[in-house]
Design a protein around this motif. Structure first.
Motif, PDB file in Angstrom:
ATOM      1  N   ILE A 102     -28.392  78.661  27.090  1.00 46.91           N
ATOM      2  CA  ILE A 102     -29.414  77.817  26.467  1.00 46.91           C
ATOM      3  C   ILE A 102     -28.964  77.361  25.084  1.00 46.91           C
ATOM      4  CG2 ILE A 102     -31.788  77.753  25.602  1.00 46.91           C
ATOM      5  CD1 ILE A 102     -32.471  79.787  27.830  1.00 46.91           C
ATOM      6  N   MET A 103     -28.393  78.274  24.315  1.00 47.06           N
ATOM      7  CA  MET A 103     -27.941  77.937  22.962  1.00 47.06           C
ATOM      8  C   MET A 103     -26.842  76.879  22.964  1.00 47.06           C
ATOM      9  SD  MET A 103     -27.902  81.798  21.333  1.00 47.06           S
ATOM     10  CE  MET A 103     -27.062  81.311  19.815  1.00 47.06           C
ATOM     11  N   ALA A 116     -33.299  82.311  17.931  1.00 44.10           N
ATOM     12  CA  ALA A 116     -34.752  82.519  17.925  1.00 44.10           C
ATOM     13  C   ALA A 116     -35.459  81.458  18.766  1.00 44.10           C
ATOM     14  CB  ALA A 116     -35.272  82.494  16.487  1.00 44.10           C
ATOM     15  N   GLU A 117     -34.981  80.220  18.653  1.00 44.50           N
ATOM     16  CA  GLU A 117     -35.581  79.132  19.433  1.00 44.50           C
ATOM     17  C   GLU A 117     -35.323  79.318  20.923  1.00 44.50           C
ATOM     18  OE1 GLU A 117     -35.625  74.239  19.656  1.00 44.50           O
ATOM     19  OE2 GLU A 117     -34.628  75.253  17.985  1.00 44.50           O
ATOM     20  N   ALA A 118     -34.108  79.762  21.274  1.00 45.59           N
ATOM     21  CA  ALA A 118     -33.774  79.993  22.676  1.00 45.59           C
ATOM     22  C   ALA A 118     -34.649  81.105  23.267  1.00 45.59           C
ATOM     23  CB  ALA A 118     -32.295  80.357  22.810  1.00 45.59           C
ATOM     24  N   ARG A 119     -34.876  82.148  22.507  1.00 46.91           N
ATOM     25  CA  ARG A 119     -35.734  83.241  22.983  1.00 46.91           C
ATOM     26  C   ARG A 119     -37.175  82.767  23.163  1.00 46.91           C
ATOM     27  NH1 ARG A 119     -33.421  88.131  23.251  1.00 46.91           N
ATOM     28  NH2 ARG A 119     -31.479  88.501  22.081  1.00 46.91           N
ATOM     29  N   GLU A 120     -37.629  81.922  22.256  1.00 44.81           N
ATOM     30  CA  GLU A 120     -38.986  81.381  22.354  1.00 44.81           C
ATOM     31  C   GLU A 120     -39.138  80.522  23.609  1.00 44.81           C
ATOM     32  OE1 GLU A 120     -41.876  78.366  19.828  1.00 44.81           O
ATOM     33  OE2 GLU A 120     -40.357  79.540  18.747  1.00 44.81           O
ATOM     34  N   LEU A 121     -38.111  79.724  23.911  1.00 40.05           N
ATOM     35  CA  LEU A 121     -38.151  78.901  25.117  1.00 40.05           C
ATOM     36  C   LEU A 121     -38.168  79.772  26.369  1.00 40.05           C
ATOM     37  CD1 LEU A 121     -35.664  76.030  24.183  1.00 40.05           C
ATOM     38  CD2 LEU A 121     -38.131  75.817  24.522  1.00 40.05           C
ATOM     39  N   ILE A 153     -33.374  72.225  24.239  1.00 39.89           N
ATOM     40  CA  ILE A 153     -33.138  72.866  22.943  1.00 39.89           C
ATOM     41  C   ILE A 153     -32.399  71.914  22.001  1.00 39.89           C
ATOM     42  CG2 ILE A 153     -30.893  73.978  23.382  1.00 39.89           C
ATOM     43  CD1 ILE A 153     -32.087  76.498  21.977  1.00 39.89           C
ATOM     44  N   GLY A 154     -31.719  70.926  22.580  1.00 42.28           N
ATOM     45  CA  GLY A 154     -31.057  69.917  21.764  1.00 42.28           C
ATOM     46  C   GLY A 154     -31.994  68.827  21.264  1.00 42.28           C
ATOM     47  N   LYS A 155     -33.286  68.959  21.595  1.00 38.67           N
ATOM     48  CA  LYS A 155     -34.321  68.016  21.172  1.00 38.67           C
ATOM     49  C   LYS A 155     -33.938  66.559  21.482  1.00 38.67           C
ATOM     50  CE  LYS A 155     -36.400  70.959  17.678  1.00 38.67           C
ATOM     51  NZ  LYS A 155     -35.708  72.177  18.125  1.00 38.67           N
TER      52      LYS A 155
END
Length: 239
Positions: A102-103, A116-121, A153-155
């Motif tokens: 994901i990252m 942190a964002e990957a874990r939230e997703l 995740i890349g918005k």
């Protein structure tokens, strides 16, 4: 007020041997919409996504993204402009963990924030406990979720989803639908190709119907549902 166009395809043509995969196809995807694309096997849906994302070149026609001509750009250049996609057969790096896969979709922010964002997703789709698993060990449904999360995740400005619920059970399909709506709420325009007509009609705000590389109908889900030719040829007993 006229809706803003994020993607414009004009006269797209692509052949494989003697087969016209796309034949003078023109369509517009409006910013902020969930745009569904349906049609039988061989209608040109995946070829269309491949041409938009730069995987294969058009023979004729033009593709504009946010007024930029992307017709001859490479796949990486198109991705950097803000178009991301998924594949029907989820393509992950099997020797990386779920979190690392994901990252890998975003290299523009610091690792701590990205993690942190990957874990939230992952938590948003109920997969938080899978973060440290090897991607190669995932089952089909998990792979589909991970590739979607990697893409968003890349918005991106535009997300192309190729058969996102293929092979999924009803509950998993519901989770994908919720995720698609969440993605729209994030300000990302979504184009979805799917054989699951009921799912697509429920989630899409505008639907394009393809056949043999040509657009044969377009409109709201209600309009498409009530089109006798579309009903007979493509919806059958679905929905």
């Amino acid at each position: 007020m006229e809706a803003e166009k994020i993607l414009k395809i004009e006269g797209a043509t692509k052949s494989f041997g003697g087969l016209h995969a796309l034949k003078d196809l023109s369509l517009v995807i409006e910013k902020g919409r969930i745009h569904g694309i349906i049609g039988p096997n061989g209608s040109g849906k995946t070829t269309l996504f491949n041409c938009i994302s730069g995987i294969i070149p058009l023979e004729g026609g033009k593709i504009s993204f946010d007024t930029i001509d992307i017709t001859r750009l490479r796949a990486d250049q198109i991705a950097n402009l803000g178009i991301r996609r998924t594949f029907q057969a989820a393509k992950l790096a099997p020797t990386l963990t779920v979190l690392e896969n994901i990252m890998s979709g975003n290299s523009s922010i610091k690792e701590k924030a990205l993690k942190a964002e990957a874990r939230e997703l992952l938590e948003s789709v109920g997969m938080e406990t899978a973060a440290d698993r090897w991607a190669g060990d995932l089952v089909w449904a998990e792979r589909q979720f991970v590739q979607i999360l990697r893409a968003i995740i890349g918005k991106p400005k535009l997300l192309l989803l190729d058969e996102p619920v293929s092979g999924l059970a009803a509950k998993e399909t519901e989770l994908v639908v919720k995720l698609i709506r969440k993605i729209k709420a994030m300000g990302i325009t979504v184009a979805v190709v799917s054989h699951d007509i009921k799912m697509l009609m429920d989630v899409a705000e505008w639907v394009t119907v393809l056949n043999f590389g040509e657009k044969i109908a377009e409109g709201t889900p209600e309009t498409i549902r009530n089109d006798p030719l579309v009903m007979e040829a493509y919806l059958g007993t679905e929905g």
